[in-house]
Structure formats: C-alpha cells, structure tokens
Design an enzyme around this catalytic site. Structure first.
Site, PDB file in Angstrom:
ATOM      1  CG  ASP A 101      -0.930  -5.938   4.028  1.00 11.51           C
ATOM      2  OD1 ASP A 101      -1.510  -4.944   3.265  1.00 11.51           O
ATOM      3  OD2 ASP A 101      -1.744  -6.445   4.914  1.00 11.51           O
ATOM      4  CG  HIS A 156      -2.994 -10.177   3.858  1.00 11.13           C
ATOM      5  ND1 HIS A 156      -4.164 -11.074   3.733  1.00 11.13           N
ATOM      6  CD2 HIS A 156      -3.184  -9.055   3.404  1.00 11.13           C
ATOM      7  CE1 HIS A 156      -5.111 -10.025   3.414  1.00 11.13           C
ATOM      8  NE2 HIS A 156      -4.603  -9.080   3.158  1.00 11.13           N
ATOM      9  CG  HIS A 175      -8.560  -9.213   2.514  1.00 12.97           C
ATOM     10  ND1 HIS A 175      -7.720  -8.162   3.363  1.00 12.97           N
ATOM     11  CD2 HIS A 175      -9.299  -9.557   3.715  1.00 12.97           C
ATOM     12  CE1 HIS A 175      -7.723  -8.037   4.609  1.00 12.97           C
ATOM     13  NE2 HIS A 175      -8.848  -9.166   4.727  1.00 12.97           N
ATOM     14  CG  HIS A 233      -1.980  -1.241   1.113  1.00 16.71           C
ATOM     15  ND1 HIS A 233      -2.997  -1.051   0.791  1.00 16.71           N
ATOM     16  CD2 HIS A 233      -1.651  -2.326   1.768  1.00 16.71           C
ATOM     17  CE1 HIS A 233      -3.717  -2.257   1.010  1.00 16.71           C
ATOM     18  NE2 HIS A 233      -2.907  -2.914   1.562  1.00 16.71           N
TER      19      HIS A 233
END
Length: 348
Positions: A251, A178, A140, A19
C-alpha cells in the site's frame, strides 16, 4: 544457537497493493518498485479514476515508460468500481488481459475515493459478472458512515458488508486489502480458499501509540489507520503462522512532504524503498523467516492463479540508514522509516 543468517535469497517478490500516482510523482516512485518487484497490482484511484479499458492501457504505458532500462517489471492494472460502471467494459478488460482485478472503494474511504461505491447493491450486476468470469475483487474494507469511530470501521465492514457479500456471491474471489485488526485476521483465517488478505509493513511494525505518543508522526498516518497493540500482534501472528492466503501488499502511497506535514495531512506511507526489509525484520523477530519467501513471492501468485517469478533477489542483514527524503520537482518525498537505521535491505 546458530548466528542469524546474513543473506536471505528469495524468489523475486510481487507487490499486491501499490499506488504509483501519475505525472512527475509516478516518474519518481516507479523505480523504487520496479527495481525489486516482478509485478505489482496498481491501484486505480487517480483523478479521474481508471474506469475504462482505454484509461488502463494508457496508464499502464505511462508506468512502463517510467521503468528504468534493465528493470523487468510488469504492472497489473485494476478497474475502479463505480455505481455506473458497465459490466461489459469490465469483462472486456479482463478478457483482454488489461484488468487483473477490480477495486471496491467505499465512497470517501481514502485518497481520491469520492467516485467510490455508495452501496454494494448499486454494483451487484458488476460483482455478479466478476464472480462468473473469475475476476478477483479487491476491497478497501472500511465503512465510511460519519457516526462510526475510525478505529471501528474495519470490524464494522466485516459484519455489515463483507460477510453479506460473500454469502450472496459464494464463488467470488476477494482480497481483503491492508487488514489492520484482529477481527480481520480471524475472519480471513477462518474463511475459505476464495478469501485472502494483504498486510502492509507499517501495520506489522507499528500501532497507534507509535503514531500518537510523544508527538504526532504524520508519516505513519495511513488508512486504514494504525490500531491498538492487540491488533498489531494478531497481524504479526497471522503472517508468522505461515498462513498461505495472506501476502505482501505494501500500500505504498506517496504524498509530497507539504501534503503530509500539514494541518490537514494526507493519508499514506511511501514505503516502497524500505518495505521488503521491513517485512524481513518482522519475520525475523517472529522467528518465522521460513515463511518469508512464501509471503512475498508465492502466496499472491497462487491466489491470483499466476506463475511465480523465475528470478531471485537477495536481502542482506547489515545496518543501513534510510534517506531522510527523496527529491521531487518542487518538494520532497519522505520515505517510510526516514532517517532510521534498518536491519535488512535489498542487495544492490
């Protein structure tokens, strides 16, 4: 017994989950990634999200404008999937080399995901198109129903969403991002060559005790949330096994200090400055440094069908203290492991 190596030379790594935010925050954080990594998969959860080729091209340029002279860095853009996304727009972006992958956020699963997908059925035409053109789906993997415990949301996602989706679209390439549980580690290991995973440094280094015992540590709060020790150990064992469908995805998710240290704090760890050394520490602890380069620099490109980077970097094994904070225009940013002494760091 030989003394531990003091220098690790590896092919330049990539970050397959990042991000960068936008505006002043983007300008602050980009150099911490571009200095180390050759490429990064950039998440599209801006406000508003990146859902068009035009928006992705503009965002990519803003990122490139923030890369310091001398850094050789390529942002790989992603499309934010919504219930109303046009499959033709997605395919155009993929064919033009703008979109590398598309991101599935269940609605309200994490930061800026209110535009996310309400159900997989709602985007089935888009997913079918992705399967047809060979475009990877980044997931996700958490269900978001209010009645499901936050510590169970990843495991429930596997059985209720991920497995039915992969049974239906058998040729779709999927990255389970993740991962945080033994359930997910087992699922990916037992899957076929079209399923891969990323793992963050915080989920390898810590479990929920570290975040909650002796005081709440908001800078370890991220989503998916840290789980119990048995899950942390399963993740560590997966990377230490040399399994080739798991790769580096930090992440890294910056939030200003006042948004983390709050009565209702934001989820995310800004780990870009310290992630690579953190991974090295974990691999060393697991006696698995022989697999470190593949995890950082080879497994990801292999899964995405991209060439590996042709330059190298070095990590040095010497104790260094992590900065307590990084200045923002009107606040500060607290990096992962702030103020702590770390064992491995990138050679400057």
């Amino acid at each position: 017994m030989t003394a531990p190596s003091q220098v690790l030379k590896i092919r330049r790594p990539d970050d397959w989950h990042l991000h960068l935010r936008d505006g002043d925050m983007l300008k602050t954080v980009v150099p911490y990634t571009s200095e180390i990594y050759g490429r990064a998969i950039v998440m599209p959860n801006l406000a508003p999200p990146v859902t068009t080729v035009e928006a992705a091209v503009a965002y990519r340029q803003r990122i490139l404008d923030a890369v310091p002279a001398g850094h050789d860095f390529t942002p790989l853009m992603t499309c934010y999937l919504t219930d109303s996304l046009d499959p033709n727009e997605l395919e155009r972006g993929f064919n033009e080399g703008v979109f590398t992958a598309a991101k599935l956020y269940p609605a309200n699963a994490t930061t800026n995901s209110s535009h996310g997908v309400t159900s997989v059925d709602a985007i089935m035409p888009v997913l079918e198109r992705m399967e047809k053109i060979g475009m990877p789906l980044l997931v996700h993997g958490e269900v978001t129903h209010a009645d499901i415990d936050i510590f169970d949301r990843e495991a429930r996602f596997i059985e209720s969403v991920m497995e039915p989706l992969r049974q239906r679209l058998t040729a779709l390439k999927v990255v389970f991002e993740h991962i945080t549980t033994k359930d997910a580690a087992d699922y990916v290991r037992d899957g076929n060559e079209r399923l891969a995973a990323t793992i963050t440094p915080q989920h390898l280094m810590f479990n929920r005790n570290h975040m909650l015992v002796g005081g709440v540590r908001p800078h370890l709060y991220c989503l998916p949330i840290l789980k119990r020790n048995i899950h942390q150990q399963a993740l560590r064992e997966l990377v230490a096994s040399g399994f080739n469908r798991v790769f580096l995805g930090t992440d890294s998710a910056p939030h200003a200090r006042h948004r983390k240290e709050s009565s209702c704090g934001c989820a995310g760890c800004f780990n870009a400055p310290t992630a690579l050394g953190s991974y090295a520490t974990v691999f060393e602890e697991m006696n698995a440094l022989q697999y470190f380069e593949a995890f950082c620099s080879v497994n990801g490109p292999q899964f995405y069908g991209l060439p590996v980077n042709d330059t190298f970097i070095e990590l040095v094994r010497e104790e260094q203290q992590v900065a307590e904070s990084i200045a923002l225009t009107d606040d500060t940013l607290v990096p992962f492991l702030a103020g702590e002494t770390v064992r491995w760091s990138v050679k400057q």
